[in-house]
Design a protein around this motif. Structure first.
Motif, mmCIF file in Angstrom:
data_model
loop_
_atom_site.group_PDB
_atom_site.id
_atom_site.type_symbol
_atom_site.label_atom_id
_atom_site.label_comp_id
_atom_site.label_asym_id
_atom_site.label_seq_id
_atom_site.Cartn_x
_atom_site.Cartn_y
_atom_site.Cartn_z
ATOM 1 N N ARG A 1 -36.603 -3.532 34.142
ATOM 2 C CA ARG A 1 -38.083 -3.335 34.174
ATOM 3 C C ARG A 1 -38.454 -3.532 35.621
ATOM 4 N N PHE A 2 -37.792 -4.445 36.271
ATOM 5 C CA PHE A 2 -38.423 -4.950 37.538
ATOM 6 C C PHE A 2 -37.675 -4.635 38.841
ATOM 7 N N ALA A 3 -36.793 -3.635 38.626
ATOM 8 C CA ALA A 3 -35.844 -3.249 39.833
ATOM 9 C C ALA A 3 -36.636 -3.006 41.125
ATOM 10 N N PRO A 4 -37.944 -2.087 40.919
ATOM 11 C CA PRO A 4 -38.410 -1.843 42.155
ATOM 12 C C PRO A 4 -39.218 -2.740 42.706
ATOM 13 N N THR A 5 -38.978 -3.898 42.702
ATOM 14 C CA THR A 5 -39.750 -5.207 43.159
ATOM 15 C C THR A 5 -38.596 -5.851 43.908
ATOM 16 N N LEU B 1 -36.605 -12.604 40.223
ATOM 17 C CA LEU B 1 -37.758 -13.554 40.068
ATOM 18 C C LEU B 1 -37.911 -14.618 41.156
ATOM 19 N N ARG B 2 -36.990 -15.015 41.831
ATOM 20 C CA ARG B 2 -37.017 -15.909 43.113
ATOM 21 C C ARG B 2 -38.063 -14.988 43.792
ATOM 22 N N HIS B 3 -37.811 -13.524 44.200
ATOM 23 C CA HIS B 3 -38.757 -13.140 45.109
ATOM 24 C C HIS B 3 -40.223 -12.769 44.730
ATOM 25 N N ASN B 4 -40.378 -12.804 43.678
ATOM 26 C CA ASN B 4 -41.838 -12.361 42.975
ATOM 27 C C ASN B 4 -42.148 -13.601 42.205
ATOM 28 N N PRO B 5 -42.973 -14.658 42.761
ATOM 29 C CA PRO B 5 -43.376 -16.001 42.423
ATOM 30 C C PRO B 5 -44.406 -15.652 41.332
ATOM 31 N N LEU B 6 -45.228 -14.909 41.433
ATOM 32 C CA LEU B 6 -46.114 -14.375 40.206
ATOM 33 C C LEU B 6 -45.226 -13.952 38.747
ATOM 34 N N LEU B 7 -44.366 -13.243 38.971
ATOM 35 C CA LEU B 7 -43.600 -12.707 37.721
ATOM 36 C C LEU B 7 -42.662 -13.931 37.307
ATOM 37 N N ARG C 1 -43.568 -17.094 37.556
ATOM 38 C CA ARG C 1 -44.512 -18.015 36.893
ATOM 39 C C ARG C 1 -45.020 -17.625 35.477
ATOM 40 N N ALA C 2 -45.094 -16.360 35.336
ATOM 41 C CA ALA C 2 -45.311 -15.888 34.068
ATOM 42 C C ALA C 2 -44.297 -16.034 33.216
ATOM 43 N N LEU C 3 -43.189 -15.682 33.568
ATOM 44 C CA LEU C 3 -41.909 -15.989 32.708
ATOM 45 C C LEU C 3 -41.803 -17.596 32.194
ATOM 46 N N ARG C 4 -42.134 -18.374 33.206
ATOM 47 C CA ARG C 4 -42.303 -19.778 32.753
ATOM 48 C C ARG C 4 -43.158 -20.110 31.819
ATOM 49 N N HIS C 5 -44.416 -19.418 32.031
ATOM 50 C CA HIS C 5 -45.357 -19.726 30.916
ATOM 51 C C HIS C 5 -45.278 -19.022 29.870
ATOM 52 N N THR C 6 -44.364 -18.060 29.574
ATOM 53 C CA THR C 6 -44.228 -17.188 28.583
ATOM 54 C C THR C 6 -43.132 -17.965 27.590
ATOM 55 N N TYR C 7 -42.036 -18.642 28.080
ATOM 56 C CA TYR C 7 -41.057 -19.423 27.374
ATOM 57 C C TYR C 7 -40.945 -20.906 27.909
ATOM 58 N N PRO C 8 -41.944 -21.603 27.564
ATOM 59 C CA PRO C 8 -41.678 -23.218 27.879
ATOM 60 C C PRO C 8 -40.559 -23.731 27.109
ATOM 61 N N TYR C 9 -40.240 -22.960 26.099
ATOM 62 C CA TYR C 9 -38.908 -23.570 25.493
ATOM 63 C C TYR C 9 -37.743 -22.755 25.398
ATOM 64 N N VAL C 10 -36.506 -23.269 26.097
ATOM 65 C CA VAL C 10 -35.319 -22.261 26.240
ATOM 66 C C VAL C 10 -34.266 -22.937 25.590
ATOM 67 N N PHE C 11 -33.515 -22.024 24.346
ATOM 68 C CA PHE C 11 -32.239 -22.580 23.952
ATOM 69 C C PHE C 11 -31.104 -21.985 24.416
ATOM 70 N N ILE C 12 -29.888 -22.727 24.443
ATOM 71 C CA ILE C 12 -28.598 -22.227 24.989
ATOM 72 C C ILE C 12 -27.716 -22.408 24.090
ATOM 73 N N ASP C 13 -27.216 -21.485 23.263
ATOM 74 C CA ASP C 13 -26.262 -21.639 22.260
ATOM 75 C C ASP C 13 -24.714 -21.552 23.030
ATOM 76 N N GLU C 14 -23.809 -22.260 22.292
ATOM 77 C CA GLU C 14 -22.412 -22.247 22.875
ATOM 78 C C GLU C 14 -22.358 -22.525 24.489
ATOM 79 N N CYS C 15 -23.018 -23.918 24.819
ATOM 80 C CA CYS C 15 -23.326 -23.719 26.215
ATOM 81 C C CYS C 15 -22.234 -24.075 27.042
#
Length: 632
Positions: free
Chosen positions: A103-107, A210-216, A218-232
């Motif tokens: 989705r974001f390769a052009p950035t 994501l590191r190169h696009n701070p706005l993106l 930030r949006a991802l972190r706001h979208t997913y304030p909870y993250v699960f990791i299965d079989e960590c």
């Protein structure tokens, strides 16, 4: 919030209850059968139903296998109202990072752009790495050090641990030098061909985006304030670095579940001490689960002996499964003289036990260490003699595997519609199909049931589909017409928009083509469409798979075929991963484990420590090295 109660389960142990309601990041250490997936499903339900994760925020669940991701998604959908479960996203790690690149390769920074895109996901082999390294031994500064790089771990430890710099920088180590040149070869030396990228490389590009696009970011972190990791415990260096870079911040709560004793992906670069790192980097406290809801008390006792060999301090767990067979039959080792006799004994044992205990073919699992296709012909032939079929779940279907195909959301929808057209009444399938269609159509998104109009549309299409099937002979040629008919009704563009894994790349095309191929193959051997659908799903087949593919699955009876030096060629007593793999296999069983050793296939000198552990656990040994059985 204090009045919230779990749904769909009778009980949760106290530690699990605390993890479900936790307000902070946590590592949940849970052995086999402890209900790791159920715990995550309950936590998602808790967060959504109590408003801890308010709209429009979502929960992101990351798994390592497609079927595990789909299983978790399905559980949440059963426990949550639709308008809430739609805010739960369950995907594999690879699918998530790939979607970001797609989705974001052009950035991407100019140096890392993909002007010609990328082709099929590359598999980096030892031969590829050896050839690459040999071409760079003439470097004045790094040539001698290049020879110290292990080709087997190059992808995981060299490519996986290097964060891509935004601008060109001077290499500070031989690993940086090698990684930089590898990227140059794959991105620039191939032009004008598409870039050659593996999943690890896509992970690194996603992290950079994501590191190169701070706005993106930030949006991802706001979208997913909870993250699960299965079989960590299977988290690779690249995956962990992605998690740390993207979600290692205040405002994101991470829940990781897993078990070090089931760490079997070290060969693929799994981080050795991931739970300690999560504690340090994410402030995740530890919670230990001590119940086993899968295996009988006798099997849990045997598993504990193996667990102690992996970790001498491990606590004993309590079985919450009722024993359905005599304790003396719960675990057996069979010594057999030939592979032919081995296949025959297994087939007859499964057939007789199935009849005696009124079980189904899929209650049995045939597990092998590697290369299930090598075991399939003999097993299939002997099982056919007793009226049963064996299905190799690892077989390739187009550009995917059978095990991955059958859990595709696209396949679930299409099979659901076909099932409705071949059955008079199937309420559960109707509810699932109607809900999926509502998701595709955006129909009353905040309601708990589809609109009457949509219900009538689905019913009308099912009637039309039933008429079509009744007048269409079963066969491979009819399958493409049939699937095209469903394509037009569901609208594949809507499917691509509705499911995250299909929104970019060619995942939807891969699933659609594999579904056509497998349905055609299934239809070729059947007389009725209902039978073809059963064949597609393997309803009446005994599954055959590798131990790695069995992760997360369970069977009433697990038969491990071929515990010998040839099949377990990589096992060494000083490498805990081999024992962990064995532990995973044994812990798939609910009531019985049968382990075979065939002297024709290999000796057992190298794997002797595994036999010693089984003897310590009191597993019964039976010598069946006799001439072929005479059938009655």
């Amino acid at each position: 919030m204090h009045e919230w109660l779990p749904s769909g389960v009778d009980e949760l142990e106290q530690a699990a209850w605390a993890a479900v309601r936790a307000s902070h990041s946590a590592c949940v250490i849970a052995g086999p059968g402890a209900g790791k997936t159920e715990l995550l499903a309950q936590r998602a339900t808790f967060l959504l139903e109590t408003g801890q994760c308010p709209s429009p925020s979502r929960i992101l669940a990351i798994s390592f296998k497609r079927d595990a991701a789909e299983n978790l998604q399905a559980r949440v959908e059963k426990r949550c109202p639709p308008h809430l479960s739609r805010r739960f996203t369950s995907v594999t790690f690879d699918a998530f990072t790939k979607s970001i690149v797609d989705r974001f390769a052009p950035t991407l920074p100019a140096r890392w752009r993909l002007p010609n895109g990328y082709g099929d996901i590359a598999v980096i082999t030892k031969a590829d790495v050896k050839g690459f390294l040999s071409r760079h031994t003439n470097s004045a500064k790094w040539g001698r050090a290049i020879a110290t790089i292990d080709p087997a771990t190059f992808e995981s430890t060299v490519l996986g641990q290097w964060r891509l710099p935004v601008e060109k920088s001077i290499s500070q180590s031989v690993d940086e030098f090698a990684a930089d040149w590898w990227w140059f070869d794959q991105l620039r030396n191939r032009a004008p061909e598409p870039a050659n990228l593996s999943f690890t490389m896509l992970n690194r590009l996603a992290e950079l985006i994501l590191r190169h696009n701070p706005l993106l970011l930030r949006a991802l972190r706001h979208t997913y304030p909870y993250v699960f990791i299965d079989e960590c415990q299977d988290t690779s260096f690249a995956q962990y670095d992605f998690l740390l870079s993207v979600f290692g911040t205040d405002g994101v709560c991470v829940t990781a579940v897993g078990d070090d004793k089931q760490r079997i992906m070290g060969w693929a670069g799994a981080v050795p001490d991931v739970f300690a790192m999560l504690g340090k980097d994410f402030g995740a406290g530890r919670t230990q689960l001590l119940c086993n809801y899968r295996s009988s008390p006798e099997l849990v006792r045997i598993q504990h002996v193996l667990a102690q060999a992996l970790d001498s301090s491990v606590e004993a767990v309590q079985s919450h499964q009722i024993a359905a067979i005599d304790v003396r039959d719960a675990a057996r080792i069979w010594y057999i003289d030939s592979m032919q006799n081995e296949a025959q004994y297994i087939a007859e044992h499964v057939s007789e036990d199935m009849i005696r205990r009124t079980l189904r073919p899929r209650d049995y699992g045939l597990l092998v260490r590697q290369r299930a296709e090598d075991f399939e012909p003999l097993l299939a032939n002997e099982f056919a003699k007793v009226g049963l079929r064996v299905r190799n779940e690892a077989q390739r279907i187009g550009r995917t595997t059978l095990q991955d195909l059958v859990v595709e959301p696209l396949v679930g929808l299409y099979l659901g519609l076909l099932r409705l057209a071949t059955r008079k009444r199937d309420r559960d399938t109707w509810v699932a199909v109607a809900e999926t269609m509502r998701h595709l159509r955006g129909d009353y998104p905040d309601a708990d049931t589809p609109s009457p109009a949509l219900g009538r549309q689905v019913a009308a299409f099912v009637r039309d589909l039933r008429t079509h099937l009744s007048s269409t002979p079963v066969g491979a040629r009819a399958c493409e017409i049939l699937l095209t008919k469903i394509d037009e009704f569901v609208d594949l563009r809507s499917v691509a928009r509705a499911f995250p894994m299909y929104r970019s790349g060619d995942a939807l095309a891969i699933a659609r083509e594999a579904m056509r191929l497998h349905l055609a193959k299934s239809a070729n051997s059947c007389q009725a469409w209902a039978e073809a659908l059963d064949a597609f799903e393997g309803t009446h087949c005994v599954p055959l798979m590798t131990v790695h593919k069995s992760k997360g699955l369970e069977f009433d009876t697990m038969v491990m075929i071929g515990l010998d030096d040839k099949t377990w060629w990589s096992y060494t007593p000083d490498n805990p991963e081999g024992l962990a793999t064995f532990f995973v296999a044994v812990s798939r069983a609910k009531q019985r484990i049968v382990i075979t050793h065939c002297s024709q296939r290999g000796t057992r000198a190298q794997v002797a420590p595994l036999f010693d552990l089984l003897r310590t656990a009191g597993v019964t040994e039976t010598d069946l090295a006799v001439p072929a059985l005479s059938r009655t």
